[in-house]
Each structure stands twice: as structure tokens, then as C-alpha cells.
Write a protein that holds these residues in place. Sequence first.
Motif, PDB file in Angstrom:
ATOM      1  N   ALA A 164      -7.487  11.652 -48.031  1.00 41.55           N
ATOM      2  CA  ALA A 164      -5.715  12.088 -47.830  1.00 41.55           C
ATOM      3  C   ALA A 164      -5.399  11.581 -49.609  1.00 41.55           C
ATOM      4  O   ALA A 164      -5.670  10.811 -50.073  1.00 41.55           O
ATOM      5  CB  ALA A 164      -5.215  10.861 -46.926  1.00 41.55           C
ATOM      6  N   GLY A 165      -4.930  12.764 -49.520  1.00 42.01           N
ATOM      7  CA  GLY A 165      -4.189  12.900 -51.077  1.00 42.01           C
ATOM      8  C   GLY A 165      -5.189  13.464 -51.961  1.00 42.01           C
ATOM      9  O   GLY A 165      -5.033  13.226 -53.384  1.00 42.01           O
ATOM     10  N   SER A 166      -6.466  13.684 -51.067  1.00 41.16           N
ATOM     11  CA  SER A 166      -7.735  13.543 -52.391  1.00 41.16           C
ATOM     12  C   SER A 166      -8.580  15.332 -52.043  1.00 41.16           C
ATOM     13  O   SER A 166      -8.258  15.536 -51.197  1.00 41.16           O
ATOM     14  CB  SER A 166      -8.542  12.966 -52.155  1.00 41.16           C
ATOM     15  OG  SER A 166      -9.554  13.096 -51.169  1.00 41.16           O
ATOM     16  N   THR A 173       0.406  12.407 -52.545  1.00 41.42           N
ATOM     17  CA  THR A 173      -0.375  10.747 -53.119  1.00 41.42           C
ATOM     18  C   THR A 173       0.486  10.094 -53.120  1.00 41.42           C
ATOM     19  O   THR A 173       0.045   9.247 -52.324  1.00 41.42           O
ATOM     20  CB  THR A 173      -0.898  10.925 -54.714  1.00 41.42           C
ATOM     21  OG1 THR A 173      -2.738  12.244 -54.914  1.00 41.42           O
ATOM     22  CG2 THR A 173      -2.036   9.776 -54.645  1.00 41.42           C
ATOM     23  N   ASN A 174       1.447  10.436 -53.374  1.00 40.39           N
ATOM     24  CA  ASN A 174       2.691   9.310 -53.547  1.00 40.39           C
ATOM     25  C   ASN A 174       3.036   8.750 -51.834  1.00 40.39           C
ATOM     26  O   ASN A 174       4.095   7.989 -52.024  1.00 40.39           O
ATOM     27  CB  ASN A 174       3.890   9.447 -54.205  1.00 40.39           C
ATOM     28  CG  ASN A 174       3.799  10.166 -55.760  1.00 40.39           C
ATOM     29  OD1 ASN A 174       2.984   9.395 -56.330  1.00 40.39           O
ATOM     30  ND2 ASN A 174       3.443  11.260 -56.219  1.00 40.39           N
ATOM     31  N   ASN A 175       2.787   9.653 -51.579  1.00 37.41           N
ATOM     32  CA  ASN A 175       3.352   8.938 -49.820  1.00 37.41           C
ATOM     33  C   ASN A 175       2.128   8.325 -48.821  1.00 37.41           C
ATOM     34  O   ASN A 175       2.562   7.968 -47.804  1.00 37.41           O
ATOM     35  CB  ASN A 175       3.375  10.428 -48.833  1.00 37.41           C
ATOM     36  CG  ASN A 175       4.698  10.811 -49.473  1.00 37.41           C
ATOM     37  OD1 ASN A 175       5.843  10.499 -50.268  1.00 37.41           O
ATOM     38  ND2 ASN A 175       4.866  12.334 -48.801  1.00 37.41           N
ATOM     39  N   ILE A 176       1.389   7.767 -49.812  1.00 37.78           N
ATOM     40  CA  ILE A 176       0.137   7.411 -48.484  1.00 37.78           C
ATOM     41  C   ILE A 176       0.684   6.176 -49.071  1.00 37.78           C
ATOM     42  O   ILE A 176       0.287   5.341 -49.711  1.00 37.78           O
ATOM     43  CB  ILE A 176      -0.999   7.378 -49.873  1.00 37.78           C
ATOM     44  CG1 ILE A 176      -1.558   8.420 -49.300  1.00 37.78           C
ATOM     45  CG2 ILE A 176      -1.984   6.131 -48.754  1.00 37.78           C
ATOM     46  CD1 ILE A 176      -2.859   9.219 -49.769  1.00 37.78           C
ATOM     47  N   LYS A 177       0.602   5.106 -48.094  1.00 36.87           N
ATOM     48  CA  LYS A 177       1.315   3.747 -47.325  1.00 36.87           C
ATOM     49  C   LYS A 177      -0.104   3.069 -47.306  1.00 36.87           C
ATOM     50  O   LYS A 177      -0.112   1.552 -47.959  1.00 36.87           O
ATOM     51  CB  LYS A 177       2.243   3.422 -46.225  1.00 36.87           C
ATOM     52  CG  LYS A 177       3.520   4.623 -46.781  1.00 36.87           C
ATOM     53  CD  LYS A 177       3.788   4.901 -47.849  1.00 36.87           C
ATOM     54  CE  LYS A 177       5.184   5.751 -47.970  1.00 36.87           C
ATOM     55  NZ  LYS A 177       5.688   5.566 -49.167  1.00 36.87           N
ATOM     56  N   SER A 178      -1.224   3.363 -46.778  1.00 33.73           N
ATOM     57  CA  SER A 178      -1.956   1.966 -46.466  1.00 33.73           C
ATOM     58  C   SER A 178      -3.665   2.713 -46.793  1.00 33.73           C
ATOM     59  O   SER A 178      -3.933   3.675 -46.730  1.00 33.73           O
ATOM     60  CB  SER A 178      -1.887   1.485 -45.367  1.00 33.73           C
ATOM     61  OG  SER A 178      -2.637   2.927 -44.338  1.00 33.73           O
ATOM     62  N   LEU A 179      -4.251   1.880 -46.529  1.00 39.57           N
ATOM     63  CA  LEU A 179      -5.870   1.938 -46.972  1.00 39.57           C
ATOM     64  C   LEU A 179      -6.282   2.882 -45.473  1.00 39.57           C
ATOM     65  O   LEU A 179      -7.174   3.779 -46.016  1.00 39.57           O
ATOM     66  CB  LEU A 179      -6.326   1.220 -46.949  1.00 39.57           C
ATOM     67  CG  LEU A 179      -8.111   1.170 -47.509  1.00 39.57           C
ATOM     68  CD1 LEU A 179      -8.013   1.850 -48.723  1.00 39.57           C
ATOM     69  CD2 LEU A 179      -9.953  -0.372 -47.743  1.00 39.57           C
ATOM     70  N   SER A 180      -5.422   3.121 -44.470  1.00 34.23           N
ATOM     71  CA  SER A 180      -5.993   3.433 -42.887  1.00 34.23           C
ATOM     72  C   SER A 180      -5.440   4.510 -42.918  1.00 34.23           C
ATOM     73  O   SER A 180      -6.378   5.813 -42.573  1.00 34.23           O
ATOM     74  CB  SER A 180      -5.647   2.852 -42.444  1.00 34.23           C
ATOM     75  OG  SER A 180      -4.013   2.241 -41.990  1.00 34.23           O
ATOM     76  N   GLN A 181      -4.680   4.651 -43.473  1.00 35.13           N
ATOM     77  CA  GLN A 181      -4.075   5.940 -43.987  1.00 35.13           C
ATOM     78  C   GLN A 181      -4.892   6.858 -45.093  1.00 35.13           C
ATOM     79  O   GLN A 181      -5.061   8.106 -44.576  1.00 35.13           O
ATOM     80  CB  GLN A 181      -2.816   6.325 -44.884  1.00 35.13           C
ATOM     81  CG  GLN A 181      -1.770   7.381 -44.537  1.00 35.13           C
ATOM     82  CD  GLN A 181      -0.362   7.499 -45.412  1.00 35.13           C
ATOM     83  OE1 GLN A 181      -0.345   6.851 -45.810  1.00 35.13           O
ATOM     84  NE2 GLN A 181       0.262   8.360 -45.514  1.00 35.13           N
ATOM     85  N   TYR A 182      -5.335   6.628 -45.613  1.00 35.48           N
ATOM     86  CA  TYR A 182      -5.869   6.665 -47.137  1.00 35.48           C
ATOM     87  C   TYR A 182      -7.244   7.413 -46.149  1.00 35.48           C
ATOM     88  O   TYR A 182      -8.015   8.262 -46.734  1.00 35.48           O
ATOM     89  CB  TYR A 182      -6.509   5.828 -48.693  1.00 35.48           C
ATOM     90  CG  TYR A 182      -6.862   6.458 -49.179  1.00 35.48           C
ATOM     91  CD1 TYR A 182      -6.266   7.829 -50.121  1.00 35.48           C
ATOM     92  CD2 TYR A 182      -7.883   5.886 -49.751  1.00 35.48           C
ATOM     93  CE1 TYR A 182      -7.165   8.454 -50.978  1.00 35.48           C
ATOM     94  CE2 TYR A 182      -8.969   6.203 -51.168  1.00 35.48           C
ATOM     95  CZ  TYR A 182      -8.246   7.894 -51.295  1.00 35.48           C
ATOM     96  OH  TYR A 182      -8.940   7.922 -52.611  1.00 35.48           O
ATOM     97  N   VAL A 183      -7.610   6.343 -45.476  1.00 33.24           N
ATOM     98  CA  VAL A 183      -9.567   6.860 -45.428  1.00 33.24           C
ATOM     99  C   VAL A 183      -9.234   7.077 -43.982  1.00 33.24           C
ATOM    100  O   VAL A 183     -10.633   7.860 -43.666  1.00 33.24           O
ATOM    101  CB  VAL A 183     -10.238   5.427 -45.086  1.00 33.24           C
ATOM    102  CG1 VAL A 183     -11.266   5.678 -44.776  1.00 33.24           C
ATOM    103  CG2 VAL A 183      -9.744   4.159 -46.523  1.00 33.24           C
ATOM    104  N   ALA A 184      -8.228   7.770 -43.458  1.00 32.61           N
ATOM    105  CA  ALA A 184      -8.215   8.588 -42.116  1.00 32.61           C
ATOM    106  C   ALA A 184      -8.946   9.489 -42.123  1.00 32.61           C
ATOM    107  O   ALA A 184     -10.010   9.853 -40.911  1.00 32.61           O
ATOM    108  CB  ALA A 184      -6.753   8.712 -41.863  1.00 32.61           C
ATOM    109  N   PRO A 185      -9.295  10.535 -43.081  1.00 27.72           N
ATOM    110  CA  PRO A 185      -9.841  11.854 -42.892  1.00 27.72           C
ATOM    111  C   PRO A 185     -12.166  11.121 -42.733  1.00 27.72           C
ATOM    112  O   PRO A 185     -12.261  11.763 -41.693  1.00 27.72           O
ATOM    113  CB  PRO A 185     -10.474  12.641 -43.785  1.00 27.72           C
ATOM    114  CG  PRO A 185      -9.095  11.749 -44.387  1.00 27.72           C
ATOM    115  CD  PRO A 185      -8.780  10.785 -44.199  1.00 27.72           C
TER     116      PRO A 185
END
Length: 380
Positions: A164-166, A173-185
Motif C-alpha cells: 500500500a502506497g508503494s 502513504t500519509n494515510n496509512i495507519k497500521s502495518l495490516s493496512q500497509y501489507v494488505a496487498p
Amino acid sequence: MGICLSTKSPPRKNHSKRATNPSGTTNSSNRWSRVRSSSIKREKFDDSVIHEHAIAAALLFQQHQQQNVGVLPFDRSTSLRHLPGAGNSKRQPPLPRSSSTRPRSVTDPVVPPQNLLNQDVNLDELEVSHIVLVPGGGFGAWCWYKTIALLEECKFKVTAIDLAGSGIDLVDTNNIKSLSQYVAPLTDFLEKLEDGEKVILVGHDFGGACISYAMELFPSKIAKAVFISASMLKSGQSTLEMFSQKENTNDLMRQAQKFLYTNGNNLPPTAIDLDKMLLKDLLFNHSPSKDVALASVSMRPIPFPPVLEKLSLSDSNYGSVRRFYIQTPEDNAIPITLQESMINESPPEKVFRLKGSDHSPFFSKPQALHKLLVEIAKIT
């Protein structure tokens, strides 16, 4: 990007200022002047050399066609490709394998391309032939382009993930609040795998924390996990805590970081950006200039909340997946001392070392990295 932060609060003022590199512009200008001043003088010479090379190439091509050889021994790019049918040629001697009892230095071998790429990979004999590549902080799926090409030449199935955001993912990227959201893909991809299907997860840099998170959730779908100069954490540990243990060991990292505060300067930072002028020294000190240029226009900020999040890892899930670590000894972002510290605190099954590699071996040592990934896939 590996995060190496001070335990002190990040600066609240003048956060948009970038570190400068006065010598960088001067060197570039001088080099451009030298190239332009000498180009006219060399023009006639270059034309004759190119003509001679073209004749030599044509003769070699004709000779190999007559001999019915499938692979041309020309010096080509690092993403070497071979023609279909090359695997049916005379079997080449196997490449040396790493010791199973100690880390081994591995370099890009000086062998013909067909020896390197056609490593007698029989996919039917492998437990898993699907490799999933996970980028580090700030990177995207684009950074694996050489690795993808090399693995696909060996008929591996390869998937490169944009977190997410990459990369080209549309999340801010500034709206990512957690690791689970970042790793969702990545977790969404693993969840959709068919029952009984397994993959080899490969994580670089902060991608190590991401594949660890996925290993805890989907241990039955991951046959092996490979950490490349990556954050390999213990349960209850965050990436920030890991890198803060080695304070004052990486001034270059601190100089390159620029905190972003989209929610206001009175609140924690939302992301970390990197000074483009320091990227080469920090991440690509042994990488080709073309790849550095690609990264400079492709890298995105690193979301800050996932860096703060502590992982919850269990022996029954995360601990059941076979782990391998690939060290990068010339790394200026995650120093070799920090890599060894993570390995000692949470020993993997086997450790490899890519001699001469900077923080980005997919650019600086693509062939040697490819060889190690194939070797790891073969381990039973």
C-alpha cells in the motif's frame, strides 16, 4: 528503506529542508563538460570502432548459427536472457553451492550466461516454484525487474507485490495507519491462493517485517521465507526498536531522512521521505547509475505508523516457516553489524552473504542474488 531513527523526538521545525551535497552538482557539471568537449574529437574514432564491432558480431553470429548453438556468448546486460532450447545443450558443470554449516561469500560468477541461468532447474523436483517478491520501504515492485527476468528464464512463476502506497499503488502513504493496512496487498494475495498452494516469500529491507506479518497469518501457504538485508524481528519488537538499538552507527541514514507531518507539526509524523541527493550513497553505492536514476524517480515516502508497530509472532505459525537470510556486507542503510545482530537474536535455518553487495542487491548483484534464490528454492 531500513529505518534507523534516534529515540529522540523527530524535529518539528524546518522539516522540509533537505540535506545538501555541495560536491555532487560540481562533479556532475565537470563530467558533463568533459564529455561534451571530447565528443567531437572522438566521433570519427567511435564510428570506426562501431563498424569493426558490427562486423565482428556478424561473423560470430554466422559462426554460431552454423554450429547450431542456442546461446550467444556476447557480453550483455545484467538481466541476461537465453534462447529457448538452450537447456537441451550439453550439460554444464554445476555451480558451487554454499556450505550448510556457515555463511558463505557469493559473488557474481564469471561464467558464460548459459551456465548461470540454466542451472539444471527441474521445477517438478521442487517443492515450490512460485516466488513472491516483497519490496522494502519506499521501493515498489519495479525494483525487482532484473530478478523477475532471471527467475522467469528458469521457468519460475514470479509475483512482485506493490504494498500500500508503494510503486503504482494509489493509496496515499500519509494515510496509512497500521502495518495490516500497509501489507494488505500481500495478505490479500496470499488469502486468494488455492488450498494446498504454497509460495516462497522474499522480503527486502522493511519488507522483512511485512513477510513476517504474513507468515504469522498464513504459515500453511508459505514454504520458505527469504530475508534480504531485511528487518527480521522478534515477537513484541517493532522495526523502530530494532534500529534504535544501534544508535549513532548510521549518521548517513539520519541525514537522508525527512519527516512528513501532514496532520500538523504537533502530531507524530505520517511518513518519512529520503533526500534524493543522498540516495546513491545510502542505498545504491555499488549499483549502476541507470538503476539509481530509476529509483530516484520511482521511490515514494515510507509510512511511519507501520514502523512503530510491534509484531506478534508465535512459534506455531511464524516459527513453523523455514527462514533464510541473505547478508549485504557493503550496505550503508542496514549495516552488516545490525544484520548480524538480527541473525544472532533470531537465527534462521541458513545464512548467505553476497560479497560486494550494497543495500540493493537486485541492482548491484542481480546474477548472484538470482543464483542464491534458485539455490534456496532447491533446498529440501
